[in-house]
Enzyme design. Structure first.
Site, PDB file in Angstrom:
ATOM      1  N   GLU A   1      32.696  40.316  47.241  1.00 23.49           N
ATOM      2  CA  GLU A   1      33.482  41.397  47.761  1.00 23.49           C
ATOM      3  C   GLU A   1      33.648  41.967  46.416  1.00 23.49           C
ATOM      4  OE1 GLU A   1      37.140  44.006  49.591  1.00 23.49           O
ATOM      5  OE2 GLU A   1      37.400  42.014  48.075  1.00 23.49           O
TER       6      GLU A   1
ATOM      7  N   ASP B   1      36.967  37.162  48.038  1.00 22.58           N
ATOM      8  CA  ASP B   1      37.823  38.548  47.910  1.00 22.58           C
ATOM      9  C   ASP B   1      37.945  38.867  46.660  1.00 22.58           C
ATOM     10  OD1 ASP B   1      39.574  40.200  49.703  1.00 22.58           O
ATOM     11  OD2 ASP B   1      41.036  39.371  48.482  1.00 22.58           O
TER      12      ASP B   1
END
Length: 535
Positions: A260, A197
């Protein structure tokens, strides 16, 4: 070829996939019970959004303990069962890792709150003294509002997202050692990789220079001709991922790292997937590209060239838990900026047009070489819930912007399995943590199984043909086409997408293998993709 270079990976948002106990929140046992769906669909792996203990200030992306399972999702033994059950079906398992920030309830941050300025405990996070009676700099949160919160002792802590998500200090050796140990914890339990993330955000520019924007975008792209934002895509992140890559390479079975990273241009993104760093990086420039032939042709060419330069595959994606589902997004005016959600008071997308374009976009994406990600429910053609009641919203963006940005709840609504069951088969009761729109009943899986032309059948056929023809392992050779048409060869398959309003013709002798909508003869209507074999 290594599995991850052409894999199709299915994203599960655990709280919205399948609820085993009727409390209205999806859970790990629910996922285990629905793994057969993924096998029948034909995907290669599953990525799970966070299921760790969390106060759920940001739907689990505020992690309080990286080595356990939140009771709302089950127990650690349920995670073990999910991993083993997936492996028994030939499915690999990727879990979410959230290293940019922890929850404010994490034991480290609680220790920092109890400690003095300048302490070892505070050095694990980004604490600073204020300036001129205000915060240390002008940064704003991705979710709206200030990126700094002041403590009673006068110091401020950084949170690029919600105040309950304090940013870690990745210059601190303890932080680096802790996450290396977390990697090993889950690798030892059998996971096949990690989706990282905010992978472009861990390292901040050392001087924390001012950056004046009222709401911080996730992208690393700077202003026209100007520098990159000081909180995104700093070169120091790459040292971290080189260390992580060595850890993963020490385990059997080709474990992977997925970034990401909202990074532009494509050449900057490609740096994350150099041979000694990550394996995949989501191509968000592709996700955001306009629905025009010129834009699609440009982003595909640019992406493939940038990835090839570092020997990596391109990783294509159209939807996820952070963006408007592409069955609704593609019905918005072509070329308009992507909004952060659609609310009941906003202009409503044309559901028929959106689904037509979404099916065409999916066939185009799945025909491209490289890996691809599918977000749960897109195989059913699910639209965004664009009329979600305001009182049901839970995204921190909604609250931090005072309702100016409706946020991401609309793409996170629990998915429908059975049209005539409570909560459309999401669970054994009517409970659903976000309300489901009535149209979900029409799109439930049991209404589409075995139905020729259904969106589910289209996905099954596309994934089967993608494997049979090796499209993920192929290459793109552009074919001359009208301005509003994208056409290329990938191995023995001709792919053609018509972005225009009129029809366009396939070459004489073409045999249609699959089309996103019915075609008559060799004529391809507008907003349709065809896979064909030439005679």
């Amino acid at each position: 070829m290594k599995w991850w270079r052409d894999a199709v990976i299915y994203q599960i948002y655990p709280r919205s996939f399948a609820d085993s106990d009727g409390d209205g929140i999806g859970d790990l046992p629910g996922i285990v019970g629905r793994l057969g769906h993924l096998s029948e669909l034909g995907v290669d792996a599953v990525w799970l959004s966070p299921f760790y203990p969390s106060p759920q200030a940001d739907a689990g992306y505020d992690v309080a303990d990286y080595r356990d399972v939140d009771p709302i999702f089950g127990r650690l033994s349920d995670a073990d069962k999910l991993i083993s059950s997936a492996h028994e079906r030939g499915l690999r398992v990727i879990v979410d890792l959230v290293p940019n920030h922890t929850s404010s309830q994490h034991r480290w941050f609680q220790a920092a709150l109890a400690a003095a300025p300048g302490s070892r405990e505070r050095d694990r996070y980004v604490f600073r003294d204020g300036k001129a009676g205000g915060p240390p700099n002008s940064w704003h949160s991705v979710f709206g509002g200030d990126a700094w919160t002041q403590l009673p002792d006068g110091q401020w802590y950084l949170h690029l997202f919600d105040a309950g998500q304090p940013d870690l200090n990745w210059d601190n050796p303890e932080v680096r050692a802790e996450f290396e140990d977390i990697l090993r914890f889950w690798l030892d339990r059998g996971v096949d990789g990690f989706r990282v993330d905010v992978a472009h955000g861990l390292v901040k520019q050392a001087d924390l220079a001012d950056w004046h924007l009222p709401m911080l975008p996730l992208t690393s792209e700077g202003t026209e001709g100007g520098p990159r934002p000081p909180m995104w895509d700093q070169d120091g992140v790459h040292e971290i991922y080189r260390r992580w890559r060595k850890i993963l390479d020490g385990y059997p079975g080709e474990r992977i790292l997925v970034a990401e990273a909202w990074v532009q241009p494509a050449e900057r993104l490609a740096a994350y997937v150099r041979p000694d760093e990550m394996h995949q990086a989501f191509n968000f420039e592709y996700l955001e590209a306009s629905w025009t032939a010129a834009a699609q042709r440009s982003v595909i060419s640019r992406s493939l060239a940038a990835s090839a330069a570092v020997g990596a595959p391109t990783t294509w994606v159209l939807s996820n838990h952070d963006v408007i589902r592409h069955a609704s997004r593609l019905a918005l005016p072509v070329g308009s900026p992507r909004p952060n959600g659609i609310g009941a008071r906003d202009p409503q997308p044309d559901a028929v047009l959106g689904l037509r374009r979404a099916r065409a976009a999916t066939l185009l994406m799945l025909s491209l070489p490289g890996s691809a990600y599918v977000y749960q429910g897109e195989e059913l053609g699910l639209p965004e819930h664009t009329t979600l009641p305001d009182e049901s919203r839970q995204d921190p963006t909604w609250f931090r912007t005072g309702g100016a940005s409706v946020g991401r709840d609309g793409c996170r609504v629990p998915i429908p399995w059975e049209a005539d069951s409570p909560s459309y088969g999401f669970g054994p009761s009517d409970a659903s943590w976000l309300p489901q729109p009535a149209v979900f009943g029409e799109l439930a899986l049991d209404r589409q199984l075995g139905v020729p032309g259904s969106t589910y059948s289209l996905y099954v056929s596309a994934l089967r043909l993608r494997r049979e023809h090796g499209l993920g392992r192929g290459s793109v050779t552009w074919v001359p086409a009208p301005d509003d048409v994208v056409a290329f060869r990938n191995g023995d398959v001709l792919v053609l997408t018509n972005f225009g309003s009129g029809s366009t013709a396939l070459p004489a002798g073409a045999e249609v293998l699959l089309s996103s909508e019915p075609v008559s003869g060799l004529e391809v209507p507008g907003d349709v993709t065809v896979w064909a074999r030439l005679g």
